[in-house]
Design a protein around this motif. Structure first.
Motif, PDB file in Angstrom:
ATOM      1  N   ARG A 305       0.822  -1.200   0.000  1.00  0.00           N
ATOM      2  CA  ARG A 305       0.000   0.000   0.000  1.00  0.00           C
ATOM      3  C   ARG A 305       0.864   1.261   0.000  1.00  0.00           C
ATOM      4  NH1 ARG A 305      -2.623  -1.209   4.000  1.00  0.00           N
ATOM      5  NH2 ARG A 305      -1.575   0.017   5.597  1.00  0.00           N
ATOM      6  N   GLU A 306       1.931   1.246   0.818  1.00  0.00           N
ATOM      7  CA  GLU A 306       2.837   2.393   0.850  1.00  0.00           C
ATOM      8  C   GLU A 306       3.483   2.621  -0.519  1.00  0.00           C
ATOM      9  OE1 GLU A 306       3.580   4.473   3.248  1.00  0.00           O
ATOM     10  OE2 GLU A 306       2.423   3.579   4.890  1.00  0.00           O
ATOM     11  N   LEU A 307       3.859   1.489  -1.184  1.00  0.00           N
ATOM     12  CA  LEU A 307       4.494   1.611  -2.486  1.00  0.00           C
ATOM     13  C   LEU A 307       3.528   2.192  -3.517  1.00  0.00           C
ATOM     14  CD1 LEU A 307       6.968   1.083  -4.243  1.00  0.00           C
ATOM     15  CD2 LEU A 307       6.120  -1.241  -4.626  1.00  0.00           C
ATOM     16  N   ASN A 308       2.275   1.752  -3.462  1.00  0.00           N
ATOM     17  CA  ASN A 308       1.270   2.284  -4.390  1.00  0.00           C
ATOM     18  C   ASN A 308       1.042   3.775  -4.171  1.00  0.00           C
ATOM     19  OD1 ASN A 308       0.889  -0.210  -5.575  1.00  0.00           O
ATOM     20  ND2 ASN A 308      -0.771  -0.784  -4.181  1.00  0.00           N
ATOM     21  N   GLU A 309       1.020   4.202  -2.901  1.00  0.00           N
ATOM     22  CA  GLU A 309       0.858   5.623  -2.624  1.00  0.00           C
ATOM     23  C   GLU A 309       2.031   6.420  -3.172  1.00  0.00           C
ATOM     24  OE1 GLU A 309       0.355   5.967   1.533  1.00  0.00           O
ATOM     25  OE2 GLU A 309      -1.647   5.064   1.577  1.00  0.00           O
ATOM     26  N   LEU A 310       3.217   5.833  -3.062  1.00  0.00           N
ATOM     27  CA  LEU A 310       4.404   6.513  -3.580  1.00  0.00           C
ATOM     28  C   LEU A 310       4.350   6.633  -5.099  1.00  0.00           C
ATOM     29  CD1 LEU A 310       7.185   7.766  -3.024  1.00  0.00           C
ATOM     30  CD2 LEU A 310       8.151   5.471  -3.187  1.00  0.00           C
ATOM     31  N   LYS A 311       3.893   5.540  -5.747  1.00  0.00           N
ATOM     32  CA  LYS A 311       3.821   5.561  -7.215  1.00  0.00           C
ATOM     33  C   LYS A 311       2.827   6.610  -7.711  1.00  0.00           C
ATOM     34  CE  LYS A 311       5.177   0.780  -8.129  1.00  0.00           C
ATOM     35  NZ  LYS A 311       4.734  -0.547  -8.647  1.00  0.00           N
ATOM     36  N   LEU A 330      12.636  11.846 -12.442  1.00  0.00           N
ATOM     37  CA  LEU A 330      12.851  11.144 -11.167  1.00  0.00           C
ATOM     38  C   LEU A 330      14.219  11.437 -10.598  1.00  0.00           C
ATOM     39  CD1 LEU A 330      11.733   9.120  -9.145  1.00  0.00           C
ATOM     40  CD2 LEU A 330      12.740   7.273 -10.526  1.00  0.00           C
ATOM     41  N   GLU A 331      15.223  11.577 -11.521  1.00  0.00           N
ATOM     42  CA  GLU A 331      16.576  11.846 -11.024  1.00  0.00           C
ATOM     43  C   GLU A 331      16.673  13.236 -10.412  1.00  0.00           C
ATOM     44  OE1 GLU A 331      16.551   8.667 -13.885  1.00  0.00           O
ATOM     45  OE2 GLU A 331      15.846  10.741 -13.982  1.00  0.00           O
ATOM     46  N   GLN A 332      15.801  14.175 -10.896  1.00  0.00           N
ATOM     47  CA  GLN A 332      15.871  15.545 -10.417  1.00  0.00           C
ATOM     48  C   GLN A 332      14.958  15.791  -9.234  1.00  0.00           C
ATOM     49  OE1 GLN A 332      14.766  17.580 -13.980  1.00  0.00           O
ATOM     50  NE2 GLN A 332      16.875  17.678 -14.777  1.00  0.00           N
ATOM     51  N   ALA A 333      14.195  14.776  -8.842  1.00  0.00           N
ATOM     52  CA  ALA A 333      13.246  14.965  -7.738  1.00  0.00           C
ATOM     53  C   ALA A 333      13.998  15.229  -6.452  1.00  0.00           C
ATOM     54  CB  ALA A 333      12.357  13.736  -7.606  1.00  0.00           C
ATOM     55  N   ASP A 334      13.423  16.093  -5.646  1.00  0.00           N
ATOM     56  CA  ASP A 334      14.013  16.452  -4.356  1.00  0.00           C
ATOM     57  C   ASP A 334      13.830  15.303  -3.384  1.00  0.00           C
ATOM     58  OD1 ASP A 334      15.001  17.581  -2.149  1.00  0.00           O
ATOM     59  OD2 ASP A 334      13.563  19.258  -2.054  1.00  0.00           O
ATOM     60  N   THR A 335      14.921  14.650  -3.008  1.00  0.00           N
ATOM     61  CA  THR A 335      14.825  13.487  -2.116  1.00  0.00           C
ATOM     62  C   THR A 335      14.246  13.879  -0.780  1.00  0.00           C
ATOM     63  OG1 THR A 335      17.103  13.860  -1.420  1.00  0.00           O
ATOM     64  CG2 THR A 335      16.747  12.303  -3.231  1.00  0.00           C
ATOM     65  N   HIS A 336      14.514  15.080  -0.325  1.00  0.00           N
ATOM     66  CA  HIS A 336      13.996  15.483   0.987  1.00  0.00           C
ATOM     67  C   HIS A 336      12.488  15.613   0.950  1.00  0.00           C
ATOM     68  CE1 HIS A 336      17.997  15.905   2.324  1.00  0.00           C
ATOM     69  NE2 HIS A 336      18.285  16.955   1.587  1.00  0.00           N
ATOM     70  N   ALA A 337      11.938  15.842  -0.223  1.00  0.00           N
ATOM     71  CA  ALA A 337      10.490  16.022  -0.304  1.00  0.00           C
ATOM     72  C   ALA A 337       9.754  14.694  -0.336  1.00  0.00           C
ATOM     73  CB  ALA A 337      10.131  16.833  -1.549  1.00  0.00           C
ATOM     74  N   ILE A 338      10.439  13.624  -0.824  1.00  0.00           N
ATOM     75  CA  ILE A 338       9.736  12.343  -0.955  1.00  0.00           C
ATOM     76  C   ILE A 338      10.149  11.345   0.107  1.00  0.00           C
ATOM     77  CG2 ILE A 338       9.508  12.639  -3.442  1.00  0.00           C
ATOM     78  CD1 ILE A 338      11.771  10.640  -3.795  1.00  0.00           C
ATOM     79  N   VAL A 339      11.243  11.558   0.805  1.00  0.00           N
ATOM     80  CA  VAL A 339      11.673  10.604   1.832  1.00  0.00           C
ATOM     81  C   VAL A 339      10.614  10.370   2.892  1.00  0.00           C
ATOM     82  CG1 VAL A 339      13.271  10.298   3.746  1.00  0.00           C
ATOM     83  CG2 VAL A 339      14.146  10.789   1.468  1.00  0.00           C
ATOM     84  N   PRO A 340       9.955  11.409   3.420  1.00  0.00           N
ATOM     85  CA  PRO A 340       8.967  11.159   4.468  1.00  0.00           C
ATOM     86  C   PRO A 340       7.854  10.223   4.031  1.00  0.00           C
ATOM     87  CG  PRO A 340       9.503  13.487   4.370  1.00  0.00           C
ATOM     88  CD  PRO A 340      10.123  12.864   3.187  1.00  0.00           C
ATOM     89  N   ALA A 341       7.543  10.152   2.761  1.00  0.00           N
ATOM     90  CA  ALA A 341       6.435   9.303   2.324  1.00  0.00           C
ATOM     91  C   ALA A 341       6.760   7.831   2.431  1.00  0.00           C
ATOM     92  CB  ALA A 341       6.065   9.645   0.872  1.00  0.00           C
ATOM     93  N   ILE A 342       8.043   7.433   2.444  1.00  0.00           N
ATOM     94  CA  ILE A 342       8.383   6.022   2.467  1.00  0.00           C
ATOM     95  C   ILE A 342       8.922   5.593   3.820  1.00  0.00           C
ATOM     96  CG2 ILE A 342       8.847   5.962  -0.012  1.00  0.00           C
ATOM     97  CD1 ILE A 342      11.798   6.117   0.617  1.00  0.00           C
TER      98      ILE A 342
END
Length: 426
Positions: A305-311, A330-342
């Motif tokens: 479920r977490e993976l689907n939300e991330l996708k 994806l390479e340019q995405a801000d890691t700090h912005a998406i880390v909390p989601a996983i």
């Protein structure tokens, strides 16, 4: 049978002992030998039942014919009929030729069926017909075969109990039990125990050129009081062990106790099958495994479920939405912005603590308005939070890494890696 003839039999077959019950068994064997009556030898395992059928055969009119000793318990149930009664070519897989079986080969001779109580019921029916008519049919055949054999059987089980439980045919039992011979256990032959010990000790000394062992008085008392659940076979084994392993040639009570099992149950095999009260069942272990599997299944579902939300936060073309809503690769995405989601919640954390860090709060990536972006980026920078927490834990515990790791809930190896990563001076 007079004492002289009895002594000759003992010398011929290397039988040691003067027990009345043993003498009675030998006397009955000699009396029944000239006849063709069936004999059933009853006795515990290890008492020497195999001597009696040999005596019967050697002193019978069949002594010049063949003699076969068959252990019924060692032949698989699927092949025992073929072994005993033979088979025709092609009657089963692997039957490349005909076989006469023991009853065909031993015609005019004697067959000793040891552990006869282990025979399957179907084989018991065939054996009963041989005893009654001398006729049998090979496996896969139709022709009635004839045989003339003398059958001597032996068992160490309670045959009457086996009959009452339906494990042995009653009619076969009475056919085999025409002449019963009871072999006494060693515990009922107290006067023979020391004689047997001396015989076995002498045999070992002569065979391996060893000094002969003897028993001290206190050891003799132990030998006489012991129950000997394995009977003569156990006594022989223990004597051979002491002859080889004991450094002392005069066996004391202390040395003897080191070779005799103190717990009688240690000489018995575990009973399989129906379990009685008090025996261990594995229900609790199964319940535990089911619980673990159920929880593991739930964890996998949560991760999916977490993976689907991330996708959902990424486009199918590999583009990610930036904080201001502008699509980026994806390479340019801000890691700090998406880390909390996983980052999983505390209940969803796995057992591996290599990458596990204490979670301050459950954070979910979401779009942030322009005026608040700078402040939120600062608070969402987990690297700074991790470093701050490490510094506080180390400072609180006076630089003690082990205590700091325990307080943070991570391993010392992970803590050391983080210290090195952040360049902290400890």
């Amino acid at each position: 049978m007079n004492a002289t003839d009895l002594q000759k039999i003992k010398q011929r077959y290397n039988i040691v002992g003067n027990c009345d019950k043993l003498n009675r068994a030998l006397d009955v064997a000699m009396q029944v030998a000239p006849t063709d009556l069936s004999v059933l030898i009853i006795g515990e395992s290890g008492v020497g039942k195999e001597i009696i059928p040999r005596i019967i055969h050697d002193n019978s009119p069949r002594k010049r014919e063949k003699y076969f000793a068959i252990n019924c318990g060692s032949i698989p149930e699927g092949t025992i009929d073929s072994e005993l009664f033979g088979h025709e070519k092609g009657s089963f897989t692997g039957a490349v030729g005909e076989s006469e079986g023991y009853f065909g080969v031993a015609n005019k001779g004697t067959i000793f069926l040891d552990e006869v109580g282990e025979l399957p019921l179907a084989t018991q029916a065939r054996l009963l017909r041989v005893l009654e008519t001398g006729e049998y049919i090979r496996v896969g055949g139709q022709k009635i075969m004839k045989t003339d054999v003398r059958i001597v059987a032996a068992t160490n089980v309670n045959m009457r109990k086996a009959v009452s439980e339906g494990r042995f045919r009653e009619d076969l039992y009475y056919r085999l039990n025409t002449i019963p011979i009871q072999m006494p256990p060693l515990r009922d032959r107290a006067e023979d125990i020391l004689l047997l010990f001396r015989l076995f000790a002498m045999q070992m000394a002569e065979k391996y050129n060893l000094p002969k062992i003897t028993l001290a008085d206190d050891a003799k008392q132990i030998m006489l009081k012991y129950k000997w659940p394995g009977n003569v076979r156990q006594l022989k084994n223990i004597t051979e062990q002491m002859s080889v392993l004991s450094k002392e040639r005069e066996i004391s009570a202390q040395v003897l106790l080191g070779f005799i099992p103190q717990d009688q149950e240690s000489t018995q095999l575990t009973t399989l099958g129906k379990q009685t009260s008090g025996q261990h069942s594995y229900e609790s272990e199964r319940d535990l495994l089911y619980k673990i599997l159920y929880e593991l299944r739930g964890n996998v579902s949560n991760l999916r479920r977490e993976l689907n939300e991330l996708k959902e936060k990424f486009n199918l073309n590999g583009e990610a939405k930036s904080i201001d809503g502008t699509p980026r690769s994806l390479e340019q995405a801000d890691t700090h912005a998406i880390v909390p989601a996983i980052i999983p919640t505390r209940q969803q954390q796995t057992v591996d603590d290599e990458d596990r860090m204490p979670v301050v709060q459950d954070a979910v990536a979401e779009e942030i308005s322009e005026p608040e972006k700078k402040a939120e980026q600062e608070s969402l920078n987990l690297e700074n939070q991790y470093r701050h927490m490490l510094e506080k834990a180390l400072e609180k515990n006076g630089g003690n890494r082990r205590k700091a790791a325990q307080e943070l809930g991570i391993s010392e190896r992970t803590l050391f890696r983080r210290i090195k990563q952040y360049g902290l001076d400890v």
